[in-house]
Design a protein around this motif. Structure first.
Motif, PDB file in Angstrom:
ATOM      1  N   LYS A 118      34.633 -10.328  53.995  1.00 33.10           N
ATOM      2  CA  LYS A 118      34.923 -11.810  53.422  1.00 33.10           C
ATOM      3  C   LYS A 118      36.300 -12.129  53.680  1.00 33.10           C
ATOM      4  N   THR A 119      36.514 -13.336  53.964  1.00 30.51           N
ATOM      5  CA  THR A 119      37.911 -13.753  53.901  1.00 30.51           C
ATOM      6  C   THR A 119      38.503 -14.826  53.033  1.00 30.51           C
ATOM      7  N   GLU A 120      37.512 -15.127  52.186  1.00 31.83           N
ATOM      8  CA  GLU A 120      37.559 -16.126  51.135  1.00 31.83           C
ATOM      9  C   GLU A 120      37.690 -15.401  49.527  1.00 31.83           C
ATOM     10  N   ARG A 121      38.471 -15.864  48.746  1.00 31.70           N
ATOM     11  CA  ARG A 121      38.444 -15.212  46.999  1.00 31.70           C
ATOM     12  C   ARG A 121      37.295 -15.883  46.358  1.00 31.70           C
ATOM     13  N   GLU A 122      36.596 -14.989  45.780  1.00 33.45           N
ATOM     14  CA  GLU A 122      35.535 -15.457  45.051  1.00 33.45           C
ATOM     15  C   GLU A 122      36.250 -15.599  43.714  1.00 33.45           C
ATOM     16  N   VAL A 123      36.059 -16.938  43.142  1.00 34.01           N
ATOM     17  CA  VAL A 123      36.769 -17.211  41.921  1.00 34.01           C
ATOM     18  C   VAL A 123      36.378 -16.636  40.566  1.00 34.01           C
ATOM     19  N   SER A 124      37.085 -15.922  40.000  1.00 29.97           N
ATOM     20  CA  SER A 124      36.510 -15.267  38.849  1.00 29.97           C
ATOM     21  C   SER A 124      36.813 -15.639  37.646  1.00 29.97           C
ATOM     22  N   ILE A 125      37.719 -16.903  37.645  1.00 28.36           N
ATOM     23  CA  ILE A 125      38.039 -17.639  36.304  1.00 28.36           C
ATOM     24  C   ILE A 125      36.686 -18.297  35.814  1.00 28.36           C
ATOM     25  N   ASP A 126      36.575 -18.015  34.649  1.00 30.69           N
ATOM     26  CA  ASP A 126      35.126 -18.571  33.866  1.00 30.69           C
ATOM     27  C   ASP A 126      34.929 -20.072  34.212  1.00 30.69           C
ATOM     28  N   SER A 127      33.635 -20.390  34.423  1.00 27.35           N
ATOM     29  CA  SER A 127      33.366 -21.657  34.937  1.00 27.35           C
ATOM     30  C   SER A 127      33.009 -22.542  33.758  1.00 27.35           C
ATOM     31  N   ASP A 128      32.933 -22.167  32.457  1.00 30.43           N
ATOM     32  CA  ASP A 128      32.654 -22.894  31.514  1.00 30.43           C
ATOM     33  C   ASP A 128      33.884 -24.041  31.108  1.00 30.43           C
ATOM     34  N   PRO A 129      33.589 -25.209  31.019  1.00 33.62           N
ATOM     35  CA  PRO A 129      34.728 -26.061  30.932  1.00 33.62           C
ATOM     36  C   PRO A 129      35.345 -26.210  29.646  1.00 33.62           C
ATOM     37  N   THR A 130      35.137 -25.286  28.618  1.00 29.28           N
ATOM     38  CA  THR A 130      35.483 -25.498  27.250  1.00 29.28           C
ATOM     39  C   THR A 130      37.084 -25.167  27.227  1.00 29.28           C
ATOM     40  N   TRP A 131      37.611 -24.016  27.682  1.00 27.23           N
ATOM     41  CA  TRP A 131      38.935 -23.736  27.748  1.00 27.23           C
ATOM     42  C   TRP A 131      39.883 -24.708  28.578  1.00 27.23           C
ATOM     43  N   LEU A 132      39.394 -25.365  29.475  1.00 28.97           N
ATOM     44  CA  LEU A 132      40.042 -26.391  30.336  1.00 28.97           C
ATOM     45  C   LEU A 132      40.307 -27.617  29.574  1.00 28.97           C
ATOM     46  N   ILE A 133      39.257 -28.121  28.708  1.00 30.86           N
ATOM     47  CA  ILE A 133      39.379 -29.252  27.952  1.00 30.86           C
ATOM     48  C   ILE A 133      40.781 -28.814  26.860  1.00 30.86           C
ATOM     49  N   VAL A 134      40.503 -27.664  26.163  1.00 28.98           N
ATOM     50  CA  VAL A 134      41.503 -27.264  25.373  1.00 28.98           C
ATOM     51  C   VAL A 134      42.789 -27.003  25.973  1.00 28.98           C
ATOM     52  N   PHE A 135      42.705 -26.545  27.111  1.00 28.16           N
ATOM     53  CA  PHE A 135      44.272 -26.511  27.814  1.00 28.16           C
ATOM     54  C   PHE A 135      44.929 -27.882  28.124  1.00 28.16           C
ATOM     55  N   LEU A 136      44.126 -28.807  28.397  1.00 31.10           N
ATOM     56  CA  LEU A 136      44.542 -29.942  28.809  1.00 31.10           C
ATOM     57  C   LEU A 136      45.174 -30.685  27.483  1.00 31.10           C
ATOM     58  N   ALA A 137      44.371 -30.678  26.493  1.00 31.66           N
ATOM     59  CA  ALA A 137      45.062 -31.077  25.311  1.00 31.66           C
ATOM     60  C   ALA A 137      46.165 -30.258  24.839  1.00 31.66           C
ATOM     61  N   VAL A 138      46.421 -28.879  24.792  1.00 32.39           N
ATOM     62  CA  VAL A 138      47.559 -28.088  24.460  1.00 32.39           C
ATOM     63  C   VAL A 138      48.802 -28.681  25.370  1.00 32.39           C
ATOM     64  N   VAL A 139      48.538 -28.780  26.474  1.00 34.71           N
ATOM     65  CA  VAL A 139      49.613 -29.083  27.544  1.00 34.71           C
ATOM     66  C   VAL A 139      50.015 -30.417  27.268  1.00 34.71           C
TER      67      VAL A 139
END
Length: 280
Positions: free
Chosen positions: A2-23
């Motif tokens: 393989k020459t592509e990285r398999e994304v291992s960051i959790d796909s649940d959007p919950t932390w993304l929403i929290v991250f945007l609010a915190v930033v």
């Protein structure tokens, strides 16, 4: 292999929403603090700025931890250091060689005095701040959005690049409104467009190399341009040639990096299971 990285960051959007609010809250807080220290000395203002960026780095690292990602997942582990710095040096040397050639051909000034016009302290701060922004907006945000959108498809990658680029620009809105814009001679809207395009450009480089050191150094270079020439101050064909050379060198070194490091330890890591990674 393989020459592509398999994304291992959790796909649940919950932390993304929290991250945007915190930033968002953190950026607003920064503007309030900046307003409170406007009458203070330059040393105090620089200290406040440094603390703010360290806090931003802590936010990025904190959310990477919460999403079960680590240094290898975002191209920040030790094996990525040498190739990242090597690729950056190739870009820097190339820009100087091409820039001096254009200066000689067009009669524009060049020399070590332009290179040393940026103090070591200011350069170190600029590079560090740029690296932190890349950690947050490319290392975490772009990787997280890519994971939420589905992982390794080109559509997911493109969506992540555009999203991170737009949010990178929007994160600068409070300061732009206060200071009237970052880019000399460009309106607030124009500055946002420039920031969005530059953010997307860094995002593309990151997707192709998956090396955060390289992208962070390129960002720092773009903030200070410590070169033997000041091609942005030129006029006409010389300036156009300099701008085109930047694009060609960035793209050329990025593609070369990707080809030379494919199927090696540094591009990219593929998560096999939690806590255990294998080179792709």
């Amino acid at each position: 292999m393989k020459t592509e990285r398999e994304v291992s960051i959790d796909s649940d959007p919950t932390w993304l929403i929290v991250f945007l609010a915190v930033v968002a809250a953190y950026i607003v807080l920064n503007q309030l603090v900046d307003a409170a220290v406007t009458s203070e000395t330059a040393v105090t203002q620089h200290a406040v700025e440094t603390v703010w960026f360290l806090g931003l780095a802590a936010i990025g690292l904190g959310f990477l931890y919460l999403d079960d990602a680590d240094a290898a997942d975002i191209g920040l582990s030790r094996p990525f250091v040498a190739p990242g710095f090597g690729a950056f040096i190739a870009v820097w040397v190339g820009l100087n060689v091409v820039g001096v050639g254009l200066a000689l051909a067009s009669g524009n000034p060049w020399g070590a005095d332009l290179l040393t016009s940026v103090s070591v302290g200011a350069l170190a701060a600029t590079m560090s701040y740029a690296f932190i922004e890349e950690l947050v907006f490319r290392g975490y945000l772009q990787g997280k959005v890519r994971s939420v959108l589905g992982g390794n498809s080109w559509l997911s990658r493109a969506g992540a690049v555009v999203t991170a680029g737009v949010l990178f620009a929007l994160a600068h809105v409070p300061r732009i409104l206060v200071e009237g814009g970052y880019v000399s001679g460009v309106s607030v809207v124009g500055t946002l467009v420039v920031l969005t395009l530059s953010g997307a450009g860094f995002g593309i480089v990151y997707e192709l190399t998956e090396n955060l050191y390289f992208v962070g150094l390129l960002h720092g270079l773009g903030n200070s341009w410590p070169l033997l020439v000041d091609g942005f101050a030129w006029d006409g064909p010389a300036q156009t040639g300099f701008l085109v050379s930047i694009a060609i060198l960035y793209l050329g070194v990025t593609v070369a990096y990707r080809r030379l490091t494919a199927d090696t330890r540094v591009t990219p890591y593929v998560r096999i299971e939690k806590g255990n990674e294998s080179a792709s």
